[in-house]
Structure formats: C-alpha cells, structure tokens
Design an enzyme around this catalytic site. Structure first.
Site, PDB file in Angstrom:
ATOM      1  N   HIS A 119       1.050  -1.451   0.315  1.00 54.62           N
ATOM      2  CA  HIS A 119      -0.242  -0.262   0.278  1.00 54.62           C
ATOM      3  C   HIS A 119       0.899   1.250   0.301  1.00 54.62           C
ATOM      4  O   HIS A 119       2.026   1.426   0.752  1.00 54.62           O
ATOM      5  CB  HIS A 119      -1.091  -0.073   1.675  1.00 54.62           C
ATOM      6  CG  HIS A 119      -2.019  -1.098   1.119  1.00 54.62           C
ATOM      7  ND1 HIS A 119      -2.369  -1.759   2.335  1.00 54.62           N
ATOM      8  CD2 HIS A 119      -2.474  -1.747   0.521  1.00 54.62           C
ATOM      9  CE1 HIS A 119      -2.926  -2.849   2.611  1.00 54.62           C
ATOM     10  NE2 HIS A 119      -3.033  -2.769   0.623  1.00 54.62           N
ATOM     11  N   GLU A 157      -3.472  -3.728  -4.719  1.00 58.21           N
ATOM     12  CA  GLU A 157      -4.999  -3.247  -4.629  1.00 58.21           C
ATOM     13  C   GLU A 157      -5.397  -2.182  -4.742  1.00 58.21           C
ATOM     14  O   GLU A 157      -6.473  -1.479  -3.824  1.00 58.21           O
ATOM     15  CB  GLU A 157      -5.617  -4.125  -4.180  1.00 58.21           C
ATOM     16  CG  GLU A 157      -5.280  -4.361  -2.441  1.00 58.21           C
ATOM     17  CD  GLU A 157      -5.569  -3.465  -1.249  1.00 58.21           C
ATOM     18  OE1 GLU A 157      -6.538  -2.633  -2.043  1.00 58.21           O
ATOM     19  OE2 GLU A 157      -5.648  -3.325  -0.525  1.00 58.21           O
TER      20      GLU A 157
END
Length: 212
Positions: A119, A157
């Site tokens: 992330h 993601e």
C-alpha cells in the site's frame, strides 16, 4: 542493512525510526531509504492523509488520535511493515509492505504463500513525478525481492479509478489483472513478477546498489 524478515511473519524491530534499508539508484543518482514509522511521524502522516489528493483515494482524513490508532494496529500486525520512505534525506511517502496470503486480499485472488503486497501514498509534492516514482518504486521492488528469494510476485490493490498510479506501475511491470469489489472500494489487482522485474526493469536502469 536488511531487517526485513525472510519468513512469513515480519521480524519487526521494536524501536520506531529504525532504518530497514537504504539503496542508491545509480541511474537517477538518488538514495531511497525506509524507516519503521513511529509516533514522531504522526503530524507528518496526518498532514499527508489530509491532503485532498491523498484523501480522495485513502479516505482517511482523520484526527491525530484516530490516525495513531490506525498506525498502532499496523505496528502490532505481525504480517505488515508500516514504513516512512525517504528520497535522499526527505521523508516523502507512507508505505505498507505485507504478506498478501495473510491479508484479506487473499480472498480475492489465488495468493501464493510468499506473495508480498504494497500500500502506498506519496505525501510530498516535491517528490512526485514519474522520474521520482520510477526511482523509488524500482528500489522498493528490488528490496522486497531481495529480502525473500521465494517471493515471486508483488501485488497492489489500488482503487480502480486511480488511473495515474496504474499507468506508472505498468511502466515498471505491474499489470492490471482484473477488478473486484472490496467492502470499501472498487479495486484493481496489479501484479508484478520477479523474473520480469530483473530481466526487463532493472536491465533498463541498472541494478540498485546497497549503501547500507
């Protein structure tokens, strides 16, 4: 220096601010380093999270108290490293590196045991831009693969509408696999492969050299 775990549980240092890795990219002539986030980073982290550009994608424009609870949970998570990234001596990014197979993401794709996930957010405007991104993301990928030879894939993601990030990542070999629905967002799965990274990406700009 490399305090990154080689096993499926992160070998975290107890002290915040510990240097986990430092690399010099000869092509861009910049040094990229990583330190474990600590309470002394909280004000900067809150400023980054409350930047409208960041908040649009992270949805975490919260108070310092709530932000510290979030970071405390990440620090306590045995499968996640919450990090501050530096270019030269400038703290510029918040990065989480985690074991994807131990994360909720594993419920949405065929995760291998040693897949690593990332992330990321860039908080400092002066460190944005495609050249800076290619520099530090190449170094980060190299460090992740170097830390565990069994890691063959790195995944992300991001929100499916984060086209700018996906375009930057595609240039480094991280390609969109499909879109899916997380409870909190419509996401795109991006995936990079070790062999492609070393054969195609580092071959273009020379391998990062450790100065730690």
């Amino acid at each position: 220096m490399n305090l990154w775990s080689s096993g499926l549980v992160q070998d975290k240092p107890c002290e915040s601010g510990v240097l986990l890795g430092e690399y010099h990219h000869p092509y861009y002539n910049k040094r990229f380093s990583l330190k474990l986030i600590g309470h002394n980073d909280l004000a900067r982290f809150c400023r980054w999270m409350n930047d409208p550009r960041v908040a649009h994608f992270w949805q975490q424009a919260w108070s310092e108290e709530k932000q510290w609870q979030y970071l405390s949970d990440k620090l306590a998570d045995a499968h996640t490293l919450p990090l501050i990234g530096y270019l030269d001596d400038q703290p510029f990014a918040y990065l989480e590196v985690y074991w994807a197979a131990r994360d909720k993401l594993a419920g949405y794709y065929d995760a291998a045991p040693y897949d690593r996930g990332i992330h990321l957010l860039v908080g400092e405007q002066s460190c944005r831009g495609p050249d800076n991104f290619r520099c530090w993301m190449t170094c980060l990928s190299h460090l992740i693969y170097q830390s565990q030879p069994k890691t063959q894939r790195i995944v992300l993601e991001p929100r499916a509408d984060n086209v700018r990030l996906m375009n930057h990542m595609a240039g480094l070999g991280y390609h969109k696999q499909f879109e899916f629905d997380f409870p909190h967002k419509r996401a795109a799965l991006l995936m990079g492969h070790r062999a492609h990274f070393y054969e195609q990406i580092l071959a273009k700009h020379d391998e990062c050299e450790s100065v730690a």
